[in-house]
Design an enzyme around this catalytic site. Sequence first.
Site, PDB file in Angstrom:
ATOM      1  N   GLU A 141       0.836  -1.204   0.000  1.00 12.72           N
ATOM      2  CA  GLU A 141       0.000   0.000   0.000  1.00 12.72           C
ATOM      3  C   GLU A 141       0.875   1.260   0.000  1.00 12.72           C
ATOM      4  OE1 GLU A 141      -4.286  -1.341   1.752  1.00 12.72           O
ATOM      5  OE2 GLU A 141      -2.866  -0.536   3.220  1.00 12.72           O
ATOM      6  N   GLU A 249      -6.027  -6.726  -1.913  1.00 12.27           N
ATOM      7  CA  GLU A 249      -6.738  -6.867  -0.649  1.00 12.27           C
ATOM      8  C   GLU A 249      -8.204  -6.540  -0.886  1.00 12.27           C
ATOM      9  OE1 GLU A 249      -5.121  -4.736   2.670  1.00 12.27           O
ATOM     10  OE2 GLU A 249      -3.038  -5.176   2.103  1.00 12.27           O
TER      11      GLU A 249
END
Length: 313
Positions: A141, A249
Amino acid sequence: MILGIDASTYLEELEEGAKYYDGEREIDPLDALAENGVDCMRIRLWNDPRDQDGKSYLAGKCDIDNYIKLGSLAKSKGYKLLLDIHYSDFWADPGKQIIPKAWSEYNIDGMCRAVYEFTRNSLEKARDADVLPKYIQVGNEITNGILWPVGKLEREEGKLPNYENLCRLLAMGCRACREIVPDAKIILHLEKSNDKAVYQEFFSNMEKAGIDYDIIGASYYPYWHGTPEELFENLNACRPFGKELMVMELGYGFTTEAYMLDGEKKRLVIDAERAYIPGFTEKYPLTPDGQAAFVRDFLARARENRIGGVFYW
Protein backbone atom coordinates in the site's frame (compact mmCIF):
# COMPACT_ATOMS: atom_id res chain seq x y z
CA MET A 1 -8.78 -15.20 -12.57
CA ILE A 2 -6.48 -15.99 -9.65
CA LEU A 3 -8.24 -16.40 -6.31
CA GLY A 4 -5.96 -15.69 -3.36
CA ILE A 5 -5.92 -15.24 0.40
CA ASP A 6 -3.55 -13.57 2.83
CA ALA A 7 -2.80 -16.27 5.39
CA SER A 8 0.24 -14.65 7.00
CA THR A 9 -0.95 -15.30 10.57
CA TYR A 10 -1.93 -18.94 10.04
CA LEU A 11 0.98 -20.65 11.80
CA GLU A 12 0.84 -18.29 14.76
CA GLU A 13 -2.89 -18.87 15.10
CA LEU A 14 -2.29 -22.62 15.25
CA GLU A 15 0.37 -22.06 17.93
CA GLU A 16 -2.23 -20.15 19.96
CA GLY A 17 -4.71 -23.03 19.68
CA ALA A 18 -7.01 -21.73 16.97
CA LYS A 19 -9.48 -24.22 15.47
CA TYR A 20 -11.59 -23.82 12.34
CA TYR A 21 -15.01 -25.25 11.58
CA ASP A 22 -17.46 -25.73 8.74
CA GLY A 23 -20.64 -25.89 10.77
CA GLU A 24 -19.77 -28.35 13.52
CA ARG A 25 -17.07 -30.16 11.53
CA GLU A 26 -13.47 -29.19 12.31
CA ILE A 27 -11.49 -28.48 9.15
CA ASP A 28 -8.15 -27.25 7.87
CA PRO A 29 -9.12 -23.93 6.28
CA LEU A 30 -6.27 -24.10 3.77
CA ASP A 31 -7.63 -27.39 2.44
CA ALA A 32 -11.19 -26.07 2.37
CA LEU A 33 -10.17 -22.95 0.47
CA ALA A 34 -8.10 -24.92 -2.04
CA GLU A 35 -11.03 -27.27 -2.64
CA ASN A 36 -13.15 -24.21 -3.49
CA GLY A 37 -10.80 -22.71 -6.07
CA VAL A 38 -8.37 -20.60 -4.05
CA ASP A 39 -4.97 -21.12 -5.68
CA CYS A 40 -2.54 -18.48 -4.40
CA MET A 41 -1.34 -17.52 -0.92
CA ARG A 42 -0.12 -14.02 -0.10
CA ILE A 43 2.42 -13.94 2.75
CA ARG A 44 3.80 -10.69 4.14
CA LEU A 45 7.44 -10.18 5.06
CA TRP A 46 8.74 -7.83 7.75
CA ASN A 47 12.44 -7.13 8.28
CA ASP A 48 12.80 -7.75 12.02
CA PRO A 49 9.39 -8.06 13.74
CA ARG A 50 10.82 -8.15 17.29
CA ASP A 51 11.57 -5.54 19.92
CA GLN A 52 15.00 -4.74 21.36
CA ASP A 53 14.62 -7.66 23.80
CA GLY A 54 13.84 -10.12 21.00
CA LYS A 55 10.15 -10.35 21.85
CA SER A 56 7.90 -10.85 18.82
CA TYR A 57 5.48 -8.12 17.77
CA LEU A 58 3.09 -11.00 16.92
CA ALA A 59 0.57 -10.51 14.05
CA GLY A 60 2.13 -13.55 12.41
CA LYS A 61 5.81 -13.13 13.34
CA CYS A 62 6.25 -12.45 9.64
CA ASP A 63 9.99 -12.79 9.15
CA ILE A 64 11.64 -14.81 6.40
CA ASP A 65 11.50 -17.99 8.52
CA ASN A 66 7.70 -17.68 8.74
CA TYR A 67 7.52 -17.16 4.98
CA ILE A 68 9.60 -20.28 4.32
CA LYS A 69 7.66 -22.48 6.74
CA LEU A 70 4.23 -21.25 5.67
CA GLY A 71 5.24 -21.18 2.01
CA SER A 72 6.37 -24.81 2.20
CA LEU A 73 3.04 -25.82 3.73
CA ALA A 74 1.08 -23.82 1.15
CA LYS A 75 3.09 -25.26 -1.73
CA SER A 76 2.43 -28.81 -0.48
CA LYS A 77 -1.30 -28.02 -0.73
CA GLY A 78 -1.01 -26.75 -4.30
CA TYR A 79 -0.90 -23.00 -3.70
CA LYS A 80 1.19 -20.58 -5.72
CA LEU A 81 3.02 -18.04 -3.55
CA LEU A 82 2.97 -14.25 -3.39
CA LEU A 83 5.62 -12.53 -1.27
CA ASP A 84 4.46 -9.18 0.13
CA ILE A 85 7.58 -7.24 1.21
CA HIS A 86 6.70 -4.37 3.56
CA TYR A 87 10.24 -2.93 4.05
CA SER A 88 9.41 -2.33 7.69
CA ASP A 89 9.67 -4.22 10.97
CA PHE A 90 5.87 -4.23 11.32
CA TRP A 91 2.77 -3.05 9.46
CA ALA A 92 3.31 -0.73 6.49
CA ASP A 93 0.29 1.02 4.96
CA PRO A 94 -0.76 4.49 3.73
CA GLY A 95 -0.66 5.88 7.27
CA LYS A 96 2.75 4.50 8.25
CA GLN A 97 5.86 3.29 6.46
CA ILE A 98 8.32 3.02 9.33
CA ILE A 99 12.00 2.50 8.56
CA PRO A 100 13.36 -0.79 9.98
CA LYS A 101 15.40 -0.42 13.17
CA ALA A 102 18.59 -1.53 11.44
CA TRP A 103 18.23 1.12 8.72
CA SER A 104 17.37 4.08 10.92
CA GLU A 105 20.59 6.03 10.25
CA TYR A 106 20.76 5.48 6.48
CA ASN A 107 20.57 8.26 3.90
CA ILE A 108 18.99 7.67 0.49
CA ASP A 109 22.08 5.91 -0.87
CA GLY A 110 22.31 3.59 2.12
CA MET A 111 18.59 2.95 1.99
CA CYS A 112 18.77 1.96 -1.69
CA ARG A 113 21.55 -0.53 -0.92
CA ALA A 114 19.55 -1.89 2.01
CA VAL A 115 16.39 -2.39 -0.09
CA TYR A 116 18.40 -4.20 -2.75
CA GLU A 117 20.29 -6.42 -0.31
CA PHE A 118 17.26 -7.27 1.84
CA THR A 119 15.17 -8.16 -1.21
CA ARG A 120 17.93 -10.21 -2.77
CA ASN A 121 18.90 -12.01 0.46
CA SER A 122 15.27 -12.85 1.25
CA LEU A 123 14.69 -14.29 -2.21
CA GLU A 124 17.93 -16.28 -2.06
CA LYS A 125 16.74 -17.87 1.18
CA ALA A 126 13.38 -18.62 -0.43
CA ARG A 127 15.17 -20.16 -3.42
CA ASP A 128 17.34 -22.33 -1.18
CA ALA A 129 14.20 -23.57 0.59
CA ASP A 130 12.42 -24.22 -2.74
CA VAL A 131 9.63 -21.72 -2.01
CA LEU A 132 10.26 -19.02 -4.60
CA PRO A 133 7.21 -16.81 -5.12
CA LYS A 134 5.38 -16.48 -8.41
CA TYR A 135 4.43 -12.92 -7.49
CA ILE A 136 6.30 -10.28 -5.46
CA GLN A 137 4.97 -7.03 -4.02
CA VAL A 138 7.69 -4.41 -3.77
CA GLY A 139 6.12 -2.51 -0.89
CA ASN A 140 2.67 -2.66 0.68
CA GLU A 141 0.00 0.00 0.00
CA ILE A 142 2.63 2.48 -1.15
CA THR A 143 0.24 5.25 -2.24
CA ASN A 144 2.23 7.68 -0.08
CA GLY A 145 5.64 6.12 -0.64
CA ILE A 146 7.84 3.85 1.49
CA LEU A 147 10.52 4.18 4.18
CA TRP A 148 9.40 7.54 5.54
CA PRO A 149 10.66 10.20 5.45
CA VAL A 150 13.29 9.21 2.89
CA GLY A 151 10.85 7.79 0.33
CA LYS A 152 7.68 9.61 1.38
CA LEU A 153 5.36 11.28 -1.12
CA GLU A 154 4.08 14.49 0.43
CA ARG A 155 0.89 15.48 -1.38
CA GLU A 156 -0.08 19.15 -1.30
CA GLU A 157 -2.79 20.79 -3.35
CA GLY A 158 -1.41 22.13 -6.60
CA LYS A 159 2.03 20.62 -6.02
CA LEU A 160 3.37 17.36 -7.50
CA PRO A 161 5.16 15.12 -4.96
CA ASN A 162 8.87 14.53 -5.45
CA TYR A 163 9.06 10.97 -6.77
CA GLU A 164 12.84 10.83 -7.17
CA ASN A 165 13.73 9.02 -3.93
CA LEU A 166 10.74 6.68 -4.09
CA CYS A 167 11.58 5.63 -7.64
CA ARG A 168 15.20 4.99 -6.71
CA LEU A 169 14.10 2.73 -3.85
CA LEU A 170 11.53 0.85 -5.91
CA ALA A 171 14.00 0.39 -8.76
CA MET A 172 16.45 -1.34 -6.42
CA GLY A 173 13.77 -3.67 -5.06
CA CYS A 174 12.60 -4.57 -8.55
CA ARG A 175 16.17 -5.11 -9.73
CA ALA A 176 16.82 -7.64 -6.95
CA CYS A 177 13.59 -9.47 -7.83
CA ARG A 178 14.55 -9.74 -11.51
CA GLU A 179 18.02 -11.02 -10.63
CA ILE A 180 16.85 -13.85 -8.36
CA VAL A 181 13.39 -14.69 -9.75
CA PRO A 182 13.32 -13.39 -13.33
CA ASP A 183 10.01 -15.10 -14.11
CA ALA A 184 8.15 -13.74 -11.06
CA LYS A 185 5.65 -10.95 -11.67
CA ILE A 186 6.33 -7.76 -9.73
CA ILE A 187 3.42 -5.85 -8.22
CA LEU A 188 3.15 -2.21 -7.18
CA HIS A 189 0.29 -2.02 -4.69
CA LEU A 190 -1.70 1.10 -3.76
CA GLU A 191 -4.88 1.72 -1.79
CA LYS A 192 -7.20 4.73 -2.46
CA SER A 193 -8.69 2.59 -5.19
CA ASN A 194 -11.50 5.02 -5.97
CA ASP A 195 -9.13 7.90 -6.77
CA LYS A 196 -8.26 8.01 -10.46
CA ALA A 197 -6.13 11.14 -10.09
CA VAL A 198 -3.82 9.48 -7.57
CA TYR A 199 -3.40 6.31 -9.69
CA GLN A 200 -2.77 8.27 -12.88
CA GLU A 201 -0.19 10.45 -11.12
CA PHE A 202 1.56 7.53 -9.45
CA PHE A 203 1.79 5.17 -12.40
CA SER A 204 2.65 7.96 -14.84
CA ASN A 205 5.65 8.68 -12.64
CA MET A 206 6.55 4.97 -12.55
CA GLU A 207 6.44 4.95 -16.35
CA LYS A 208 8.53 8.11 -16.58
CA ALA A 209 11.16 6.62 -14.26
CA GLY A 210 11.21 3.28 -16.12
CA ILE A 211 10.30 1.20 -13.07
CA ASP A 212 10.34 -2.48 -14.04
CA TYR A 213 7.08 -4.04 -12.81
CA ASP A 214 4.22 -6.12 -14.19
CA ILE A 215 1.04 -5.63 -12.17
CA ILE A 216 -0.94 -2.69 -10.81
CA GLY A 217 -2.43 -3.83 -7.51
CA ALA A 218 -5.16 -2.17 -5.46
CA SER A 219 -6.79 -2.57 -2.06
CA TYR A 220 -10.57 -2.43 -1.98
CA TYR A 221 -12.65 -2.07 1.17
CA PRO A 222 -16.03 -0.51 0.38
CA TYR A 223 -16.23 1.39 3.68
CA TRP A 224 -13.01 3.21 2.77
CA HIS A 225 -13.01 3.13 -1.03
CA GLY A 226 -16.62 3.54 -2.17
CA THR A 227 -18.52 1.38 -4.62
CA PRO A 228 -17.25 -1.32 -6.99
CA GLU A 229 -18.18 0.98 -9.89
CA GLU A 230 -15.60 3.52 -8.69
CA LEU A 231 -12.96 0.81 -8.28
CA PHE A 232 -13.42 -0.72 -11.72
CA GLU A 233 -13.62 2.68 -13.41
CA ASN A 234 -10.27 3.56 -11.84
CA LEU A 235 -8.59 0.25 -12.70
CA ASN A 236 -9.85 0.29 -16.28
CA ALA A 237 -8.47 3.81 -16.64
CA CYS A 238 -5.04 2.31 -15.80
CA ARG A 239 -5.06 -0.09 -18.78
CA PRO A 240 -3.05 2.29 -21.04
CA PHE A 241 -0.06 1.67 -18.76
CA GLY A 242 0.02 -1.86 -20.24
CA LYS A 243 0.08 -3.73 -16.92
CA GLU A 244 -2.05 -6.52 -15.48
CA LEU A 245 -4.60 -5.47 -12.87
CA MET A 246 -5.24 -7.19 -9.54
CA VAL A 247 -7.05 -6.55 -6.26
CA MET A 248 -4.45 -7.38 -3.63
CA GLU A 249 -6.74 -6.87 -0.65
CA LEU A 250 -10.51 -7.29 -0.61
CA GLY A 251 -12.50 -7.16 2.59
CA TYR A 252 -16.08 -6.80 3.78
CA GLY A 253 -17.34 -7.21 7.33
CA PHE A 254 -19.95 -9.63 8.64
CA THR A 255 -20.58 -7.74 11.91
CA THR A 256 -20.17 -4.34 13.56
CA GLU A 257 -20.12 -5.82 17.06
CA ALA A 258 -17.12 -5.37 19.32
CA TYR A 259 -15.24 -8.45 20.49
CA MET A 260 -13.75 -9.35 23.86
CA LEU A 261 -9.99 -9.48 24.40
CA ASP A 262 -8.51 -9.97 27.87
CA GLY A 263 -11.85 -9.03 29.39
CA GLU A 264 -12.13 -5.77 27.45
CA LYS A 265 -14.38 -4.87 24.53
CA LYS A 266 -12.41 -4.06 21.38
CA ARG A 267 -13.99 -2.18 18.51
CA LEU A 268 -13.51 -3.67 15.06
CA VAL A 269 -12.29 -1.45 12.24
CA ILE A 270 -15.76 -1.71 10.76
CA ASP A 271 -18.26 0.32 12.76
CA ALA A 272 -21.80 0.89 11.58
CA GLU A 273 -21.35 4.59 10.81
CA ARG A 274 -18.17 4.12 8.77
CA ALA A 275 -19.53 1.08 6.97
CA TYR A 276 -22.77 2.64 5.75
CA ILE A 277 -22.93 3.39 2.01
CA PRO A 278 -26.42 4.47 0.85
CA GLY A 279 -28.00 1.88 -1.42
CA PHE A 280 -25.02 -0.45 -0.99
CA THR A 281 -25.16 -1.52 2.62
CA GLU A 282 -28.86 -2.28 2.24
CA LYS A 283 -27.95 -4.73 -0.53
CA TYR A 284 -25.00 -6.17 1.36
CA PRO A 285 -25.77 -5.96 5.10
CA LEU A 286 -22.93 -6.55 7.52
CA THR A 287 -24.01 -10.12 8.26
CA PRO A 288 -22.55 -13.49 7.21
CA ASP A 289 -25.07 -13.74 4.36
CA GLY A 290 -24.45 -10.14 3.31
CA GLN A 291 -20.70 -10.71 3.29
CA ALA A 292 -21.07 -13.86 1.20
CA ALA A 293 -23.33 -12.09 -1.30
CA PHE A 294 -20.84 -9.22 -1.59
CA VAL A 295 -17.94 -11.60 -2.30
CA ARG A 296 -19.89 -13.60 -4.90
CA ASP A 297 -21.05 -10.47 -6.72
CA PHE A 298 -17.63 -8.81 -6.53
CA LEU A 299 -15.85 -11.82 -8.04
CA ALA A 300 -18.37 -11.89 -10.88
CA ARG A 301 -17.79 -8.19 -11.53
CA ALA A 302 -14.02 -8.67 -11.38
CA ARG A 303 -14.18 -11.38 -14.04
CA GLU A 304 -16.37 -9.16 -16.24
CA ASN A 305 -13.76 -6.40 -15.93
CA ARG A 306 -10.86 -8.76 -16.76
CA ILE A 307 -9.14 -8.39 -13.39
CA GLY A 308 -6.25 -10.85 -13.18
CA GLY A 309 -6.61 -11.79 -9.52
CA VAL A 310 -8.44 -11.06 -6.28
CA PHE A 311 -6.96 -11.69 -2.82
CA TYR A 312 -9.21 -11.75 0.22
CA TRP A 313 -7.74 -10.21 3.38
